[in-house]
Write an enzyme that holds these catalytic residues in place. Structure first.
Site, PDB file in Angstrom:
ATOM      1  N   SER A  21       4.978   1.884   4.129  1.00  0.00           N
ATOM      2  CA  SER A  21       4.208   1.489   5.305  1.00  0.00           C
ATOM      3  C   SER A  21       3.526   0.132   5.185  1.00  0.00           C
ATOM      4  O   SER A  21       3.003  -0.373   6.188  1.00  0.00           O
ATOM      5  CB  SER A  21       3.171   2.562   5.629  1.00  0.00           C
ATOM      6  OG  SER A  21       3.789   3.683   6.203  1.00  0.00           O
ATOM      7  N   GLY A  27       9.224   8.681  -3.380  1.00  0.00           N
ATOM      8  CA  GLY A  27       9.254   8.286  -4.774  1.00  0.00           C
ATOM      9  C   GLY A  27       8.838   6.869  -5.069  1.00  0.00           C
ATOM     10  O   GLY A  27       9.029   6.394  -6.194  1.00  0.00           O
ATOM     11  N   GLY A  38      -6.007  -4.810   3.960  1.00  0.00           N
ATOM     12  CA  GLY A  38      -4.759  -4.494   3.282  1.00  0.00           C
ATOM     13  C   GLY A  38      -4.034  -3.332   3.914  1.00  0.00           C
ATOM     14  O   GLY A  38      -4.230  -3.017   5.089  1.00  0.00           O
ATOM     15  N   HIS A  39      -3.203  -2.681   3.118  1.00  0.00           N
ATOM     16  CA  HIS A  39      -2.408  -1.544   3.588  1.00  0.00           C
ATOM     17  C   HIS A  39      -1.868  -0.814   2.372  1.00  0.00           C
ATOM     18  O   HIS A  39      -1.704  -1.401   1.297  1.00  0.00           O
ATOM     19  CB  HIS A  39      -1.243  -2.031   4.464  1.00  0.00           C
ATOM     20  CG  HIS A  39      -0.872  -1.093   5.563  1.00  0.00           C
ATOM     21  ND1 HIS A  39      -0.337   0.162   5.339  1.00  0.00           N
ATOM     22  CD2 HIS A  39      -0.952  -1.224   6.910  1.00  0.00           C
ATOM     23  CE1 HIS A  39      -0.108   0.749   6.505  1.00  0.00           C
ATOM     24  NE2 HIS A  39      -0.478  -0.061   7.477  1.00  0.00           N
ATOM     25  N   ASP A  40      -1.585   0.475   2.548  1.00  0.00           N
ATOM     26  CA  ASP A  40      -0.934   1.282   1.520  1.00  0.00           C
ATOM     27  C   ASP A  40       0.405   1.781   2.055  1.00  0.00           C
ATOM     28  O   ASP A  40       0.586   1.901   3.277  1.00  0.00           O
ATOM     29  CB  ASP A  40      -1.791   2.498   1.142  1.00  0.00           C
ATOM     30  CG  ASP A  40      -3.102   2.114   0.498  1.00  0.00           C
ATOM     31  OD1 ASP A  40      -3.147   1.060  -0.173  1.00  0.00           O
ATOM     32  OD2 ASP A  40      -4.085   2.859   0.666  1.00  0.00           O
ATOM     33  N   GLY A  41       1.315   2.093   1.152  1.00  0.00           N
ATOM     34  CA  GLY A  41       2.613   2.596   1.580  1.00  0.00           C
ATOM     35  C   GLY A  41       3.201   3.561   0.574  1.00  0.00           C
ATOM     36  O   GLY A  41       3.044   3.395  -0.640  1.00  0.00           O
TER      37      GLY A  41
END
Length: 450
Positions: free
Chosen positions: A58, A303, A296-299
């Protein structure tokens, strides 16, 4: 921190969390440190280096959002104009309110769309057919009313990019953003060979130390929401565009992202209460920390994990890529180490108390039991032994720990990933629980069966 210290730290943390391979890039505002460790595949992969491509998941959305704001700056997209004005698919939607959805609402996850939508053919590549299918769905919430994280919305933004540029989302992203930043594009759904080595994903089960390879699955029509791959160093190059330390321009001389565009992207959106994911939300970026000064962002994607933080005022940036589900546990451990070194990177804590609930409102959890729906995804909350189990038809199984204020954490039983924060929401008029929010997604409570 120097290069050797960073390399030792990353190697130690990957071993501790059973992560086969990872990259770390840190921009202090004055220098760049970039290190890599491990292998692309457990038990026989290639060594990871600074150019290895990891799935961003993401974090792709931050790139798509930047591309949309670039196009808006050029006058090709109106951020506050109804989607129906550009996409014929939304001129007669099933839910009339869907025709009023704007790009700003899609960018800030306040469009009221279901979180995830797939076409019957998992190999379908047409974003036009995808958008037409979304237009035939009922809305989850009234557009502009509240936050509910939606991959669906970013896939629609990819369709909007396609419509206004006359080319694919991949090509537009490469031409208008990645190329000028010096990033060699690599996509899960290729638009031609990139020449880059890609890391494979791995799952680590609770209580185990073995990382098992898993396929990186993502429908092609979800590419604008999660289909980009790259390195941690590439992420820092992207962050520099947002901190203003990258002064690159388009071929015609216009800045890639001018000061006004950055200010537009970095402004919190009033309806975007991102509980369960971040301390606030802007146009494509999450805000972190009590003051919200870190963006920011996380994704995550089958896995693989990816994390990006940057501080526009100082130019500092941190990016981590991993090829294991336990990357979500490695990340907070890394931040703790960085803070001891003087780089106080903010993260979302979920605002959960230190211990489970003891108030009388949760003495009997029975009022929480039932089914909660977000589109075709139906979550079931049921008693399980002495506890509470959350499940859905995809195979999700998670144990809930309740906290005061109807908050909870959901810990998956199949992987050692960090738990997800959530909460149950009461109807102000009746006091009955009518909504469940999990990891930023909302699900409305279904009526009990007669």
């Amino acid at each position: 921190m120097n290069m050797r210290h960073a390399a030792d730290l990353l190697r130690t943390l990957t071993e501790e969390h059973a992560v086969p391979g990872a990259q770390l890039a840190v921009d202090t505002g004055t220098e760049l440190i970039s290190v890599a460790t491990g292998v692309t595949r457990s038990g026989g992969g290639l060594p990871v280096d600074s150019g290895t491509a990891f799935a961003y998941g993401s974090v792709t959305k931050a790139f798509t959002a930047t591309l949309v704001v670039q196009l808006a700056s050029d006058g090709d997209i109106g951020l506050d104009e109804p989607l129906a004005g550009s996409l014929a698919e939304f001129r007669q939607p099933k839910d009339r309110a869907a025709g009023s959805i704007t790009a700003r609402q899609l960018l800030s996850h306040t469009a009221g769309l279901v979180s995830d939508h797939q076409l019957p053919d998992p190999g379908e590549r047409s974003l036009f057919r995808y958008a037409a299918s979304v237009a035939a769905l009922p809305l989850l919430l009234e557009p502009g009313s509240s936050f509910s994280y939606a991959n669906t919305g970013y896939n629609l933004l990819g369709r909007l990019v396609e419509e206004v540029t006359g080319t694919s989302w991949q090509a537009a992203l490469g031409d208008f953003l990645l190329g000028p930043l010096g990033i060699r594009p690599h996509f899960l759904h290729g638009s031609g060979p990139s020449g880059r080595v890609a890391a494979e994903g791995h799952a680590v089960r609770p209580g185990e130390r073995q990382a098992r390879p898993v396929g990186l699955y993502l429908p092609p029509t979800w590419a604008p929401a999660g289909g980009l791959c790259g390195s941690a160093r590439d992420l820092v190059s992207f962050a520099r565009l947002h901190t203003g330390t990258h002064t690159g321009t388009h071929a015609g001389g216009a800045p890639l992202l001018g000061p006004q565009d950055r200010a537009e992207m970095h402004t919190s959106q009033p309806a975007a209460d991102a509980f369960g994911m971040a301390d606030g939300w802007t146009l494509g970026l999450a805000r972190y920390g009590a003051d919200g000064h870190w963006l920011g962002h996380d994704g995550t994607v089958d896995g693989a994990t990816c994390h990006l933080r940057f501080h526009p005022a100082t130019g500092a940036a941190v990016a981590l890529t991993t090829n294991a589900t336990t990357g979500t546990r490695l990340w907070p451990a890394l931040l703790r180490e960085l803070r001891t070194l003087g780089l106080d990177v903010a993260d979302y804590t979920g605002a959960l108390p230190a211990s489970p609930a003891a108030d009388r409102a949760l003495a009997d959890p029975a009022p929480l039991f039932g089914e909660y729906a977000n589109g075709d995804t139906v979550f079931s909350v049921r008693p399980h032994g002495a506890g509470i189990r959350l499940s859905d038809p995809s195979g999700l199984l998670a144990d809930l720990a309740l906290y005061d204020g109807l908050h909870f954490s959901a810990r998956r039983t199949d992987t050692a990933a960090a738990p997800y924060p959530g909460r149950f929401v009461q109807d102000p008029a009746t006091g009955a629980v009518h909504l469940m929010q999990l990891a930023g997604r909302s699900a409305t409570r279904l009526p009990a069966a007669a």
